[in-house]
Design a protein around this motif. Structure first.
Motif, short mmCIF file in Angstrom:
data_model
loop_
_atom_site.label_atom_id
_atom_site.label_comp_id
_atom_site.label_asym_id
_atom_site.label_seq_id
_atom_site.Cartn_x
_atom_site.Cartn_y
_atom_site.Cartn_z
N ILE A 94 0.90 -1.19 -0.08
CA ILE A 94 0.01 0.08 0.06
C ILE A 94 0.78 1.38 0.04
O ILE A 94 1.50 1.58 1.13
N ASP A 95 1.04 1.96 -1.23
CA ASP A 95 1.88 3.12 -1.24
C ASP A 95 1.09 4.25 -1.78
O ASP A 95 -0.12 4.38 -2.11
N LEU A 96 1.73 5.24 -2.46
CA LEU A 96 1.42 6.56 -3.05
C LEU A 96 0.63 5.98 -4.12
O LEU A 96 -0.42 6.73 -4.56
N ARG A 97 0.80 4.85 -4.77
CA ARG A 97 -0.19 4.50 -6.07
C ARG A 97 -1.37 4.00 -5.62
O ARG A 97 -2.49 4.33 -6.25
N THR A 98 -1.61 3.68 -4.38
CA THR A 98 -2.74 3.44 -3.88
C THR A 98 -3.61 4.59 -3.36
O THR A 98 -4.89 4.77 -3.76
N THR A 99 -3.03 5.68 -2.97
CA THR A 99 -3.57 7.04 -2.96
C THR A 99 -4.00 7.63 -4.09
O THR A 99 -4.88 8.13 -4.30
N VAL A 100 -3.15 7.54 -5.04
CA VAL A 100 -3.24 8.15 -6.47
C VAL A 100 -4.70 7.42 -7.02
O VAL A 100 -5.60 8.08 -7.56
N HIS A 101 -4.90 6.20 -6.78
CA HIS A 101 -6.17 5.33 -7.33
C HIS A 101 -7.47 6.01 -6.50
O HIS A 101 -8.21 6.34 -7.08
N ALA A 102 -7.24 6.35 -5.14
CA ALA A 102 -8.48 6.84 -4.38
C ALA A 102 -8.73 8.20 -4.76
O ALA A 102 -9.92 8.43 -4.75
N LEU A 103 -7.89 8.89 -5.01
CA LEU A 103 -8.23 10.22 -5.77
C LEU A 103 -8.44 10.18 -6.84
O LEU A 103 -9.54 11.08 -7.25
N GLY A 104 -8.20 9.45 -7.70
CA GLY A 104 -8.80 9.18 -9.18
C GLY A 104 -10.24 8.84 -8.79
O GLY A 104 -11.30 9.28 -9.83
N ARG A 105 -10.64 7.96 -8.12
CA ARG A 105 -11.89 7.50 -7.99
C ARG A 105 -12.67 8.56 -7.18
O ARG A 105 -13.93 8.85 -7.78
N ALA A 106 -12.42 9.26 -6.35
CA ALA A 106 -13.02 10.35 -5.76
C ALA A 106 -13.33 11.20 -6.70
O ALA A 106 -14.54 11.94 -6.93
N THR A 107 -12.32 11.79 -7.73
CA THR A 107 -12.67 12.91 -8.68
C THR A 107 -13.53 12.32 -9.70
O THR A 107 -14.64 13.21 -10.28
N ARG A 108 -13.53 11.20 -10.02
CA ARG A 108 -14.32 10.50 -11.05
C ARG A 108 -15.95 10.84 -10.44
O ARG A 108 -16.88 10.95 -11.43
N LEU A 109 -16.11 10.34 -9.11
CA LEU A 109 -17.42 10.32 -8.73
C LEU A 109 -18.04 11.82 -8.29
O LEU A 109 -19.28 11.88 -8.71
N LEU A 110 -17.11 12.60 -8.09
CA LEU A 110 -17.56 14.07 -7.61
C LEU A 110 -17.73 14.82 -9.12
O LEU A 110 -18.60 15.65 -9.15
N MET A 111 -17.12 14.35 -10.27
CA MET A 111 -17.25 14.97 -11.51
C MET A 111 -18.42 14.38 -12.37
O MET A 111 -18.43 14.96 -13.57
N ASP A 112 -19.11 13.49 -11.65
CA ASP A 112 -20.15 12.83 -12.61
C ASP A 112 -21.39 13.39 -12.15
O ASP A 112 -21.64 13.80 -10.92
N ALA A 113 -22.41 13.59 -13.28
CA ALA A 113 -23.71 14.09 -12.96
C ALA A 113 -24.64 13.24 -12.08
O ALA A 113 -25.78 13.66 -11.46
N GLY A 114 -24.24 11.87 -12.29
CA GLY A 114 -25.16 10.93 -11.56
C GLY A 114 -24.32 9.87 -10.70
O GLY A 114 -23.26 10.17 -10.58
N ASP A 115 -25.19 8.68 -10.29
CA ASP A 115 -24.52 8.02 -9.44
C ASP A 115 -23.88 6.72 -10.22
O ASP A 115 -23.38 5.73 -9.41
N GLU A 116 -24.15 6.44 -11.34
CA GLU A 116 -23.75 5.32 -12.17
C GLU A 116 -22.78 5.59 -13.02
O GLU A 116 -22.25 4.65 -13.86
N GLU A 117 -21.89 6.81 -13.12
CA GLU A 117 -20.74 7.00 -13.89
C GLU A 117 -20.99 7.01 -15.36
O GLU A 117 -20.34 6.44 -16.15
N ARG A 118 -22.40 7.61 -15.56
CA ARG A 118 -22.77 7.64 -17.06
C ARG A 118 -23.00 8.99 -17.46
O ARG A 118 -23.31 9.06 -18.85
N ALA A 119 -22.52 10.04 -16.63
CA ALA A 119 -22.89 11.48 -16.90
C ALA A 119 -21.60 12.26 -16.57
O ALA A 119 -21.68 13.28 -15.88
N TRP A 120 -20.44 11.92 -17.25
CA TRP A 120 -18.99 12.42 -17.02
C TRP A 120 -19.41 13.89 -17.41
O TRP A 120 -19.79 14.49 -18.34
N ARG A 121 -19.04 15.11 -16.33
CA ARG A 121 -19.13 16.38 -16.99
C ARG A 121 -17.71 16.96 -17.30
O ARG A 121 -17.84 18.24 -17.72
N GLY A 122 -16.70 16.04 -17.29
CA GLY A 122 -15.54 17.11 -17.54
C GLY A 122 -15.25 16.61 -19.01
O GLY A 122 -15.74 16.41 -19.87
N THR A 123 -13.98 16.82 -19.40
CA THR A 123 -13.36 16.75 -20.58
C THR A 123 -12.67 15.41 -20.82
O THR A 123 -12.47 14.71 -20.05
#
Length: 275
Positions: free
Chosen positions: A210-239
């Motif tokens: 468990i290292d920084l790459r694990t933290t990178v994954h957590a931040l990636g998932r958090a950003t993915r879920l915060l930037m989506d318009a819904g809860d099923e990851e089908r409405a990405w709002r970014g580029t």
């Protein structure tokens, strides 16, 4: 009584009766799945504080871990633990934090889970905000984790329940980072605590690194879920460029991710500024 009613406290018999004797208990959070009981309290001088008591053995160990984390990591986005005191009645400890206005984006309890997609839920309302406000909130999360990385710590149990967002003030803070710890380390259990939708594959493998790459994954998932318009990851709002950054951050093989939080943040900000 002389001194500060909370910040100079060394020990009490029971937390809630003491808080009611020195101030007004504004809110009590008794049904947390963390094993902690927490209180919002206002003292006679008008200052508001958040007091968190560990009510179980595992919660006490987690709160001890959090105390060590907050001694090592300081950042304006991370709500700090400023003081702790003993509790005779529960043979445990409690910690004192500044109160911040806001709503937790997801608030699971012992009896209530789900509800993220309900239109009135804090997370659904956050996802309906103008995109520039969402970008600012995401950037605060990422910037805080640059400080986590610099202090030699890794993220554990980062999820939408750690995001406290003030809708009126447009500010996001991070709370309850109780499982963050020094890293890297090898997992000695069958899995780490956390929400599956935010966790990396290695967090479910005994003996995994468990290292920084694990933290990178957590931040990636958090950003993915915060930037989506819904809860099923089908409405990405970014580029598409932003999505490509998150795709790399959350790959199953840690070796294919960004090696550090700093690399992830640099790539994200470049993709964001490119529009």
């Amino acid at each position: 009584m002389s001194g500060h009613a909370l910040l100079d406290l060394t020990e009490v018999g029971e937390v809630e009766p003491y808080l009611r004797s020195v101030g007004e208990v504004l809110r009590a959070f008794r049904d947390q799945d963390s094993g902690c009981v927490s209180y919002g309290v206002r003292l006679p001088d008008g200052d508001r504080w958040f007091v968190k008591e560990a009510a179980t053995g595992p919660a006490r160990r987690s709160l001890d871990r959090a105390w060590a984390f907050h001694r090592a990591v300081r950042h304006p986005v991370i709500v700090p633990q400023l003081h702790r005191f003993g509790v005779r009645g529960g043979a445990g400890t409690a910690v004192v934090m500044p109160w911040h206005t806001g709503e937790v984006l997801y608030h699971p309890t012992l009896r209530t889970h789900g509800g993220r997609a309900h239109p009135d839920s804090p997370l659904a309302r956050f996802r309906a905000l103008p995109l520039d406000r969402v970008h600012r909130a995401v950037d605060r999360v990422l910037d805080a984790h640059l400080a986590v990385e610099a202090a030699g710590h890794v993220a554990v149990d980062l999820y939408d329940g750690t995001f406290l967002y003030d809708f009126a003030g447009d500010e996001l803070h991070l709370i309850d980072l109780d499982e963050y710890r020094p890293g890297p380390f090898s997992l000695t259990e069958d899995r780490l605590p956390g929400s599956r939708r935010f966790m990396a594959p290695e967090e479910f493998r005994r003996g995994a690194l468990i290292d920084l790459r694990t933290t990178v994954h957590a931040l990636g998932r958090a950003t993915r879920l915060l930037m989506d318009a819904g809860d099923e990851e089908r409405a990405w709002r970014g580029t598409p460029a932003q999505l490509a950054v998150l795709d790399r951050a959350t790959r199953a093989d840690p070796g294919e991710r960004f090696a550090t939080v700093r690399e992830l943040v640099r790539a994200w900000r470049e993709a964001t500024s490119a529009g």
